[in-house]
Design a protein around this motif. Structure first.
Motif, PDB file in Angstrom:
ATOM      1  N   ASN A  44       0.828  -1.211   0.000  1.00  0.00           N
ATOM      2  CA  ASN A  44       0.000   0.000   0.000  1.00  0.00           C
ATOM      3  C   ASN A  44       0.862   1.262   0.000  1.00  0.00           C
ATOM      4  O   ASN A  44       0.552   2.233  -0.701  1.00  0.00           O
ATOM      5  CB  ASN A  44      -0.934   0.001   1.212  1.00  0.00           C
ATOM      6  CG  ASN A  44      -1.961  -1.117   1.147  1.00  0.00           C
ATOM      7  OD1 ASN A  44      -2.444  -1.453   0.067  1.00  0.00           O
ATOM      8  ND2 ASN A  44      -2.291  -1.701   2.283  1.00  0.00           N
ATOM      9  N   LYS A  45       1.948   1.249   0.748  1.00  0.00           N
ATOM     10  CA  LYS A  45       2.816   2.428   0.809  1.00  0.00           C
ATOM     11  C   LYS A  45       3.378   2.767  -0.562  1.00  0.00           C
ATOM     12  O   LYS A  45       3.436   3.941  -0.953  1.00  0.00           O
ATOM     13  CB  LYS A  45       3.956   2.186   1.797  1.00  0.00           C
ATOM     14  CG  LYS A  45       4.910   3.373   1.906  1.00  0.00           C
ATOM     15  CD  LYS A  45       5.986   3.133   2.963  1.00  0.00           C
ATOM     16  CE  LYS A  45       6.917   4.339   3.073  1.00  0.00           C
ATOM     17  NZ  LYS A  45       7.971   4.137   4.107  1.00  0.00           N
ATOM     18  N   ARG A 185       4.947   2.975  19.127  1.00  0.00           N
ATOM     19  CA  ARG A 185       4.321   4.064  18.370  1.00  0.00           C
ATOM     20  C   ARG A 185       4.026   5.254  19.281  1.00  0.00           C
ATOM     21  O   ARG A 185       4.242   6.412  18.894  1.00  0.00           O
ATOM     22  CB  ARG A 185       3.023   3.588  17.701  1.00  0.00           C
ATOM     23  CG  ARG A 185       2.317   4.703  16.938  1.00  0.00           C
ATOM     24  CD  ARG A 185       1.169   4.218  16.090  1.00  0.00           C
ATOM     25  NE  ARG A 185       0.083   3.639  16.856  1.00  0.00           N
ATOM     26  CZ  ARG A 185      -1.133   3.382  16.348  1.00  0.00           C
ATOM     27  NH1 ARG A 185      -1.388   3.648  15.077  1.00  0.00           N
ATOM     28  NH2 ARG A 185      -2.061   2.844  17.103  1.00  0.00           N
ATOM     29  N   ASP A 191       3.423   7.239  13.347  1.00  0.00           N
ATOM     30  CA  ASP A 191       3.196   5.872  12.894  1.00  0.00           C
ATOM     31  C   ASP A 191       4.448   5.191  12.350  1.00  0.00           C
ATOM     32  O   ASP A 191       4.653   4.000  12.561  1.00  0.00           O
ATOM     33  CB  ASP A 191       2.098   5.847  11.819  1.00  0.00           C
ATOM     34  CG  ASP A 191       0.705   5.862  12.434  1.00  0.00           C
ATOM     35  OD1 ASP A 191       0.607   5.950  13.673  1.00  0.00           O
ATOM     36  OD2 ASP A 191      -0.280   5.789  11.682  1.00  0.00           O
ATOM     37  N   ASP A 193       6.558   2.944  10.387  1.00  0.00           N
ATOM     38  CA  ASP A 193       6.160   1.738   9.645  1.00  0.00           C
ATOM     39  C   ASP A 193       5.171   0.887  10.444  1.00  0.00           C
ATOM     40  O   ASP A 193       5.105  -0.339  10.279  1.00  0.00           O
ATOM     41  CB  ASP A 193       7.385   0.913   9.252  1.00  0.00           C
ATOM     42  CG  ASP A 193       8.189   0.440  10.467  1.00  0.00           C
ATOM     43  OD1 ASP A 193       7.859   0.829  11.599  1.00  0.00           O
ATOM     44  OD2 ASP A 193       9.160  -0.319  10.269  1.00  0.00           O
ATOM     45  N   TYR A 194       4.387   1.554  11.305  1.00  0.00           N
ATOM     46  CA  TYR A 194       3.477   0.835  12.199  1.00  0.00           C
ATOM     47  C   TYR A 194       2.532  -0.093  11.448  1.00  0.00           C
ATOM     48  O   TYR A 194       2.338  -1.251  11.832  1.00  0.00           O
ATOM     49  CB  TYR A 194       2.666   1.823  13.045  1.00  0.00           C
ATOM     50  CG  TYR A 194       1.647   1.153  13.943  1.00  0.00           C
ATOM     51  CD1 TYR A 194       2.000   0.711  15.215  1.00  0.00           C
ATOM     52  CD2 TYR A 194       0.334   0.942  13.521  1.00  0.00           C
ATOM     53  CE1 TYR A 194       1.081   0.086  16.046  1.00  0.00           C
ATOM     54  CE2 TYR A 194      -0.591   0.313  14.335  1.00  0.00           C
ATOM     55  CZ  TYR A 194      -0.216  -0.113  15.597  1.00  0.00           C
ATOM     56  OH  TYR A 194      -1.138  -0.750  16.402  1.00  0.00           O
ATOM     57  N   GLN A 195       1.909   0.383  10.382  1.00  0.00           N
ATOM     58  CA  GLN A 195       0.900  -0.421   9.686  1.00  0.00           C
ATOM     59  C   GLN A 195       1.500  -1.704   9.124  1.00  0.00           C
ATOM     60  O   GLN A 195       0.919  -2.792   9.257  1.00  0.00           O
ATOM     61  CB  GLN A 195       0.241   0.399   8.572  1.00  0.00           C
ATOM     62  CG  GLN A 195      -0.569   1.597   9.073  1.00  0.00           C
ATOM     63  CD  GLN A 195      -1.687   1.197  10.030  1.00  0.00           C
ATOM     64  OE1 GLN A 195      -2.282   0.131   9.895  1.00  0.00           O
ATOM     65  NE2 GLN A 195      -1.972   2.057  10.987  1.00  0.00           N
ATOM     66  N   ARG A 198       2.412  -3.986  12.058  1.00  0.00           N
ATOM     67  CA  ARG A 198       1.211  -4.605  12.651  1.00  0.00           C
ATOM     68  C   ARG A 198       0.709  -5.759  11.773  1.00  0.00           C
ATOM     69  O   ARG A 198       0.377  -6.846  12.264  1.00  0.00           O
ATOM     70  CB  ARG A 198       0.125  -3.540  12.824  1.00  0.00           C
ATOM     71  CG  ARG A 198      -1.195  -4.041  13.405  1.00  0.00           C
ATOM     72  CD  ARG A 198      -1.048  -4.507  14.848  1.00  0.00           C
ATOM     73  NE  ARG A 198      -2.295  -5.018  15.381  1.00  0.00           N
ATOM     74  CZ  ARG A 198      -3.097  -4.317  16.185  1.00  0.00           C
ATOM     75  NH1 ARG A 198      -2.763  -3.075  16.541  1.00  0.00           N
ATOM     76  NH2 ARG A 198      -4.206  -4.844  16.654  1.00  0.00           N
ATOM     77  N   GLU A 199       0.661  -5.527  10.468  1.00  0.00           N
ATOM     78  CA  GLU A 199       0.179  -6.566   9.574  1.00  0.00           C
ATOM     79  C   GLU A 199       1.132  -7.759   9.552  1.00  0.00           C
ATOM     80  O   GLU A 199       0.696  -8.908   9.404  1.00  0.00           O
ATOM     81  CB  GLU A 199      -0.024  -6.025   8.164  1.00  0.00           C
ATOM     82  CG  GLU A 199      -0.750  -6.998   7.257  1.00  0.00           C
ATOM     83  CD  GLU A 199      -1.145  -6.416   5.919  1.00  0.00           C
ATOM     84  OE1 GLU A 199      -2.046  -6.984   5.280  1.00  0.00           O
ATOM     85  OE2 GLU A 199      -0.548  -5.401   5.496  1.00  0.00           O
TER      86      GLU A 199
END
Length: 306
Positions: A44-45, A185, A191, A193-195, A198-199
């Motif tokens: 997504n990034k 975080r 954030d 690279d939090y997303q 997390r994934e």
């Protein structure tokens, strides 16, 4: 549905793992981005999409730099060829729809450099994207004066928290890792690279990742996650998260995890510094033994726009 053939592209999804992982795992250089999990988690990034060169059957990855202030060349489209250079007609076609060729490894570049330069493609080193390599044995032992400061911080942690423990990451420990990540975080105030991190925990089993959770006085305080690359000679650490109030936690995590890895891993790949001075200083302080060199290709006449 299989990965489509060029010029068609498809967004990367989990169903592609069985098709993409074997070829990516056999690439010899150890480019940290060229794993299925690395591409999937940052799909997504970078708006990643994937295709196959019909002749060679090698993958072509299309992406775009995020439009944020710290991103290099924001909004520019790039393509990557993890397994090998495509047919020259395909290469010419890719430059018609992309701004540059990114993360060209030495093994991909070496057989074709002379020919692609004849096509008017200028090749240059991309130092900001070099991966940092460390001998696993060096990080596990921290011997010598060059690691004196790291050893002191490690000993401070061990002294302050005699009840410390490392546990191999399992699905049962994911909640502890999420707790650490959320704390990280909050400490960072952003954030980062939090997303993706997390994934990576949520899809830990599906992506076949490997890691560990670290505890002090029974509390989860750090975790790391990564995978085998470069035909099993190298371990890439994709995520390292710790709670800063535990002084020396990163030194403990780095040393303990390196010690726990099987001896067949010669190198630990700690990825790139993306041109960030703080990251470069931190990665250099561990005295890298080498780099995974990466190159960038620009079609003549395009330099002014990059």
């Amino acid at each position: 549905m299989p990965v489509p053939c060029y010029p068609d592209f498809s967004p990367i999804n989990l169903d592609f793992r069985n098709e993409m992982h074997p070829g990516l795992s056999l690439t010899p250089d150890g480019v940290s981005e060229f794993t299925f999990s690395g591409l999937y988690l940052f799909r997504n990034k970078y708006k990643y999409r994937v295709s196959r060169d019909e002749q060679s059957r090698w993958f072509i990855i299309s992406g775009e730099q995020p439009i944020v202030s710290e991103a290099p060349q924001p909004g520019k489209k790039f393509f990557m060829t993890p397994c090998g250079a495509p047919d020259y007609d395909v290469l010419e076609s890719l430059f018609e729809t992309h701004d540059y060729w990114k993360n060209i490894s030495e093994s991909v570049l070496s057989p074709v450099q002379e020919e692609v330069e004849k096509l008017g493609i200028e090749i240059s080193e991309d130092r900001d994207n070099f991966d940092y390599l460390y001998l696993r044995k060096d990080l596990a032992e921290l011997k010598g004066k060059k690691y004196h400061k790291k050893k002191n911080l490690l000993n401070q942690f061990l002294s302050a928290y005699p009840l410390h423990e490392q546990k191999p990451m399992t699905a049962a420990l994911i909640p502890d890792a999420v707790e650490i990540l959320d704390h990280w975080r909050q400490d960072k105030g952003g954030d980062g690279d939090y997303q993706a991190a997390r994934e990576s925990l949520e899809q830990f089993d599906s992506l076949c990742l490997r890691g560990a959770v670290f505890y002090a006085d029974g509390k989860p305080v750090a975790y790391c996650l990564g995978e085998s690359i470069a035909r099993g000679k190298m371990f890439a650490v994709h995520f390292e998260k710790g709670i800063d109030e535990y002084k020396g936690i990163y030194q403990y995590m780095n040393q303990a995890f390196a010690l726990s890895l099987p001896a067949f891993f010669i190198w630990i790949n700690r990825e790139q510094d993306i041109g960030d001075d703080g990251l470069r200083q931190a990665k250099t302080s561990y005295r890298p033994s080498g780099f995974v060199r990466k190159f960038k290709g620009i079609k003549n006449g395009e330099r002014a726009s990059l």
